[in-house]
Design an enzyme around this catalytic site. Structure first.
Site, mmCIF file in Angstrom:
data_model
loop_
_atom_site.group_PDB
_atom_site.id
_atom_site.type_symbol
_atom_site.label_atom_id
_atom_site.label_comp_id
_atom_site.label_asym_id
_atom_site.label_seq_id
_atom_site.Cartn_x
_atom_site.Cartn_y
_atom_site.Cartn_z
ATOM 1 C CG LEU A 264 -12.527 4.446 -1.373
ATOM 2 C CD1 LEU A 264 -12.041 3.332 -2.288
ATOM 3 C CD2 LEU A 264 -13.782 3.998 -0.640
ATOM 4 N N GLY A 265 -9.619 6.895 1.292
ATOM 5 C CA GLY A 265 -8.538 7.001 2.268
ATOM 6 C C GLY A 265 -7.438 7.885 1.737
ATOM 7 N N GLY B 85 -3.241 8.157 1.621
ATOM 8 C CA GLY B 85 -2.017 7.406 1.891
ATOM 9 C C GLY B 85 -0.832 8.339 1.985
ATOM 10 N N GLY B 86 0.338 7.755 2.041
ATOM 11 C CA GLY B 86 1.555 8.539 2.191
ATOM 12 C C GLY B 86 1.750 9.522 1.054
ATOM 13 C CG PHE B 87 2.734 8.159 -2.492
ATOM 14 C CD1 PHE B 87 2.042 7.812 -3.644
ATOM 15 C CD2 PHE B 87 3.343 7.158 -1.744
ATOM 16 C CE1 PHE B 87 1.970 6.497 -4.039
ATOM 17 C CE2 PHE B 87 3.274 5.841 -2.149
ATOM 18 C CZ PHE B 87 2.586 5.513 -3.298
ATOM 19 N N GLY B 88 -0.750 10.269 -1.609
ATOM 20 C CA GLY B 88 -1.897 10.602 -2.438
ATOM 21 C C GLY B 88 -3.194 10.190 -1.780
ATOM 22 C CB VAL C 57 -7.423 5.656 -2.049
ATOM 23 C CG1 VAL C 57 -8.023 4.489 -2.825
ATOM 24 C CG2 VAL C 57 -5.949 5.422 -1.790
ATOM 25 C CE LYS D 206 -1.145 4.053 -4.352
ATOM 26 N NZ LYS D 206 -0.577 3.033 -3.457
ATOM 27 C CG ASP E 259 4.691 -0.246 4.641
ATOM 28 O OD1 ASP E 259 4.867 -0.359 5.879
ATOM 29 O OD2 ASP E 259 4.123 0.719 4.117
#
Ligand code: NAG
Ligand code: NAG
Ligand code: NAG
Ligand code: NAG
Ligand code: NAG
Ligand code: NAG
Ligand code: NAG
Ligand code: NAG
Ligand code: NAG
Ligand code: NAG
Length: 877
Positions: free
Chosen positions: A585-586, A588-591, A593, A606, A702
């Site tokens: 799905l996407g 992110g900064g640290f993994g 999803v 995630k 954030d």
């Protein structure tokens, strides 16, 4: 000093005369506060210098390195003994003196150099002198016999200063003397930075009097003779000149002056600069030395580089007036700066000048390491007698940071020590309790030493410590229970192998876990431990969302009561849920999803990328917050996985992705204005709940359009609590050491001060509102005004609302509703936090904005625009 100020000062001096006189008396009589170091002088030696009477002491207690040297006999000075010895630093790049001072006192700091061919190389070296982490001066152009002084007016913030000599490749650095002299607070303007001396001159002296210093000058400023090139007439008086003002310019210096020979000429002084970015301070000291007749007057104006600095000054008879002027430097080599003292039309006499000083402003921007960290590491250094070349500031400048430690560097904050490696450093004795004062440390390696005694309890209480290596020592006793718990809970990895006398079941199977390359028993994270240990202030509570029902109006609370505790899943279950991580799905900064199914419910999973320590901390924060926080406008946690090295979070699935996708046009549909306001309200409610529904409040940190997710019904939920924080303080303000967040959304005030508060979230939310209104990217390299906030204020000034609004809306909106939204956004992104709205106000105002839109969908109309301008927030008019 202006006349009025001087009069004020006189008045104050009369009132407080007793105290003031006492102070002056004390200064005048002795060298109180002076620190006079003769570098290279034998240990424990001290002497009174013949020419000045100043008491010099040896530098042995201020520096740990270097070699004592003497200038060659032909350069020995009989009356200025402090110039005869020096300390040279053939070893190491940077060598530092550490000198205790009274913090926040204004000091004149002087370093003195006389080469005197001490090494018989006949080659004058060139090197740098630093004050703490900042470049103070480059030492060059010395002749064998020339004495160089470099003077700096500086206010130390700590109770010590470091004076460092730095090798630049052109010879061995050395230093002859260091002097510190306290000045009065009211003298010399150090608001913009420290002041490095360019020149200090006594005017009108005859050539045989070369200048003055202590004891004539109680602050030991060195006043040099300036040659009269024939254009001036020297004046002098034998009367005492009153100098009891903040600058305390000596009477002997003020007693001589000069005036242009030709009565209509100006008094001009020229000096150079190295480039046009420099800012110079000019201090001019005036006193009338002639008794003027009633029909005589001496009045003049002062300009620096052609700009008027002070008008119509008439110096008082036998009393000092000091004028301070700023001069923006005109340029580099060959370009001359000047000041001119110009007679006014009224004056019968030409101008006069008694003395002047010119300084360059030095902004010392690099900060020293956090003071507690410095104290702790200094204690550690002395406890273990560490042999490393640990001198000067531990972290700054970064290129010279101490061996074996790493620091974090953030904006204007002092650096923090985050890791310390003292492996194989010959440490003896017990584990020092000073380590507990390194409060930001993450990695501590004390392996391969000869540490004895037991493992102290404090190691389990260090909040950020997550790697501890105590291998190959001689530790005894048992491992503290809390430490074992923390380690079982996965907060810390510990290595204890090869401590033969340590009791307990210590296995040393190095193959078992390669992740940290040393022994980790296991990694089990229990939900309970997470919540208990994650935040030190475990007592967060949030108002039950149902209590807020009346404010939420027609809300359905069906989603509110997501199960209280997340469920734990094994890694193999995760593999099943995600069908072997089929659909991404996407990232992110640290993994990454992934999409998944639990029974019939869709979920988003995630997965934390292995190796990400930062990610692990954020994971813990997020789990902890999501466990406590339940609101229909916040994404909820379905479960989590913490299976050895596989760490993951399972959320409800948000079918319509994030808000950014819908604004950027990467989705086919276009959100209507009404939809947009509705989404804004929902996201605002989520944030309002964090700020006001939870105690202590939670700052999201954030907020951005990619963190606002939309479910299948286009209901908005705020997500990603990875860097959120809760603050147990009354006003919800907190100083952080890490600037976190996303560029473009970051509160400028937070960036400058690191004061984290609710207003920072409000700022970010304001940026989201701007995106909602305009659909523009937050940052775009291709535009002239690359940040959306810059572009917005530019367009707002032009007052053209139609060019602000997303053109894809094709005018299908109520103009008053849009203006209202613009007004809210503008108040949210105000550069100063106190002018921003609270999230509660934002929610209320946005609801009004929605009501306006729903009331009637009006076509645009010119008169309406005028009306709406009239109702703007005052800051928009
Ligand atoms: C140096 O001067 C101080 C006073 O400033 C005096 O007390 C001391 O005795 C002097 N020492 C020597 C060695 O003359
Ligand atoms: C400077 O002050 C510290 C205590 O703050 C003291 O331990 C140290 O000995 C002092 N150094 C000198 C040279 O006086
Ligand atoms: C003061 O001025 C007189 C002449 O006006 C001169 O003889 C004398 O040397 C001067 N004194 C000083 C200290 O400059
Ligand atoms: C000032 O007065 C004196 C006499 O007291 C006279 O000699 C002198 O010329 C006058 N100067 C001017 C500039 O008027
Ligand atoms: C001083 O500098 C200014 C600016 O460059 C210049 O205009 C002016 O003529 C200079 N004054 C003198 C006396 O040279
Ligand atoms: C001196 O400064 C005053 C302002 O204080 C100004 O009015 C005057 O014109 C200046 N005179 C000269 C010669 O620059
Ligand atoms: C000139 O001097 C007279 C008397 O000293 C004073 O009253 C007047 O204000 C002065 N004019 C200027 C422009 O400074
Ligand atoms: C400091 O950081 C460097 C580079 O990331 C790393 O190689 C080194 O091991 C670290 N030192 C300590 C003491 O953690
Ligand atoms: C830790 O720091 C505090 C103050 O910052 C100090 O009082 C305490 O003595 C320090 N502890 C150790 C063990 O150095
Ligand atoms: C370790 O400590 C014990 C006592 O605590 C001592 O007998 C032994 O000699 C030490 N071993 C080493 C290698 O220092």
């Amino acid at each position: 000093m202006s006349r009025t100020m001087k009069q004020l000062f006189l008045f104050a001096a009369q009132l407080g005369g007793f105290a003031l006189n006492l102070l002056l008396l004390v200064h005048a009589q002795d060298q109180s506060g002076f620190i006079s170091i003769d570098c290279g002088l034998g240990e424990d030696s001290r002497y009174n210098e013949s020419s000045t009477g100043i008491t010099y002491i040896s530098d042995e207690n201020f520096v740990a390195t270097g070699e004592r040297k003497l200038v060659l006999p032909e350069y020995i000075r009989k009356y200025s003994q402090s110039y005869n010895s020096l300390r040279s630093f053939p070893e190491g790049i940077r060598n530092c003196y550490k000198i205790n001072v009274t913090s926040k006192t204004k000091y004149l700091i002087r370093a003195t150099f006389l080469y005197g061919n001490y090494d018989e190389q006949n080659e004058v070296p060139e090197f740098e002198i630093h004050l703490g982490p900042n470049l103070w001066d480059t030492v060059n152009w010395l002749g064998n016999s020339k004495v160089k002084h470099t003077d700096l007016i500086h206010v130390p913030l700590r109770n010590y200063v470091h004076v460092c000599l730095v090798k630049t490749g052109s010879g061995v650095p050395f230093i002859t003397a260091i002097a510190l002299r306290p000045l009065t607070d009211a003298s010399y303007n150090t608001v913009k930075g420290s002041l490095s001396l360019i020149g200090r001159r006594d005017i009108g002296l005859t050539a045989d009097l070369r200048g003055y210093r202590y004891p004539d000058d109680i602050h030991d400023r060195i006043w040099n003779y300036l040659e009269n090139q024939g254009a001036w007439t020297n004046l002098n008086t034998s009367s005492t000149i009153n100098s009891e003002f903040e600058y305390q310019t000596p009477s002997v210096v003020m007693g001589t002056a000069a005036t242009p020979k030709s009565s209509n000429d100006a008094f001009n002084i020229f000096w150079g600069s190295s480039d046009d970015t420099e800012v110079h301070h000019v201090y001019l000291h005036f006193a009338e030395v002639e008794k003027l007749q009633p029909n005589q007057s001496r009045q003049f104006n002062i300009t620096t580089n052609g700009e008027l600095c002070h008008g119509t000054l008439a110096p008082d008879y036998l009393s000092t007036t000091t004028i301070f002027c700023t001069a923006e430097s005109l340029g580099g080599s060959g370009v001359q700066n000047n000041f001119s003292i110009i007679k006014t039309g009224n004056s019968t006499l030409p101008p006069i000048l008694n003395a002047y000083e010119i300084y360059e402003v030095k902004e010392f921007l690099i900060s020293d390491t956090n003071q507690e960290d410095v104290e702790a590491i200094t204690n550690i250094k002395s406890t273990y007698n560490i042999e490393k070349n640990w001198q000067g500031d531990p972290c700054n400048p970064q290129v010279y940071s101490w061996d074996g430690l790493n620091c974090s560097y953030h904006a204007n904050d002092p650096p923090r020590i985050i890791s310390l490696n003292l492996s194989s450093s010959g440490l003896e004795g017990e584990i020092s309790s000073s380590l507990s004062n390194l409060t930001m440390i993450q990695t501590l390696d004390l392996s391969n030493n000869n540490l004895r005694g037991s493992i102290p309890e404090f190691l389990s209480q260090m909040p950020t410590l997550n790697v501890l290596n105590l291998e190959s020592n001689n530790l005894t006793g048992s491992i503290p229970a809390v430490l074992i718990d923390r380690w079982k809970d996965g907060f810390i990895s510990i290595s204890l192998c090869e401590n033969p006398n340590l009791s307990g079941n210590v296995s040393c199977d190095k193959k078992k876990n390669r992740k940290y390359n040393f022994f980790v028993l296991m990694m089990i994270v229990s939900v309970v431990a997470l919540s208990v240990l994650l935040l030190s202030a475990a007592a967060i509570w949030c108002r039950a969302a149902s209590k807020r029902k009346r404010r939420l109006g027609n809300s359905t609370d069906a989603n509110v009561a997501i199960q209280r505790k997340g469920r734990r899943f094994t890694y193999s279950e995760i593999v099943q849920i995600t069908e072997e991580f089929k659909r991404v799905l996407g990232k992110g900064g640290f993994g990454t999803v992934y999409h998944g199914h639990i029974d019939d419910t869709q979920v988003a999973v995630k997965m934390l990328s292995p190796s990400s320590v930062q990610g692990f901390q954020q994971f813990l924060t997020e789990v902890d917050l999501l466990m406590r926080v339940h609101h229909r406008n916040l994404t909820s946690l379905v479960g989590y996985c913490n299976d050895e090295t596989n760490i993951g979070l399972i959320y409800e699935y948000m079918a319509n992705g994030n808000l950014r996708e819908h604004l950027s046009g990467s989705r086919s549909n276009i959100l209507s204005w009404g939809d947009r306001v509705q989404i804004a309200i929902e996201a605002a409610q989520g944030l309002e709940y964090l700020h006001y529904g939870c105690s202590p409040p939670i700052i999201h940190r954030d907020v951005k359009s990619t963190n606002i997710l939309l479910n299948e019904k286009f209901e908005a939920k705020l997500s990603d609590f990875g860097i959120s924080r809760s603050f147990p303080t009354e006003n919800g303000t907190h100083i952080t050491t890490t600037v976190a967040g996303t560029p473009g959304y970051l509160d400028p005030e937070y960036y400058a001060s690191n004061r984290l508060n609710k207003e920072s979230d409000v700022y970010s939310f304001g940026i989201v509102l701007l995106e909602i209104i305009t659909s523009r990217p937050v940052f775009s390299r291709t535009h002239e005004r690359s940040y959306i906030s810059e572009w917005f204020s530019f367009m707002l000034q032009k007052g053209d609302i139609y060019s602000l609004v997303d053109p894809r809306l094709e005018g299908k909106f109520n103009i008053n509703s849009v203006w209202k939204a613009v007004e809210i956004a503008n108040a949210c992104v105000s550069p100063t936090a106190i002018e921003r709205l609270s999230m509660s106000q934002v929610v209320a105002d946005l609801k009004e904005c929605l009501a306006t839109q729903l009331a009637r969908a009006n076509p645009r109309h010119e008169t309406e625009i005028k009306d709406s301008i009239a109702m703007l927030h005052p800051s928009l008019r």
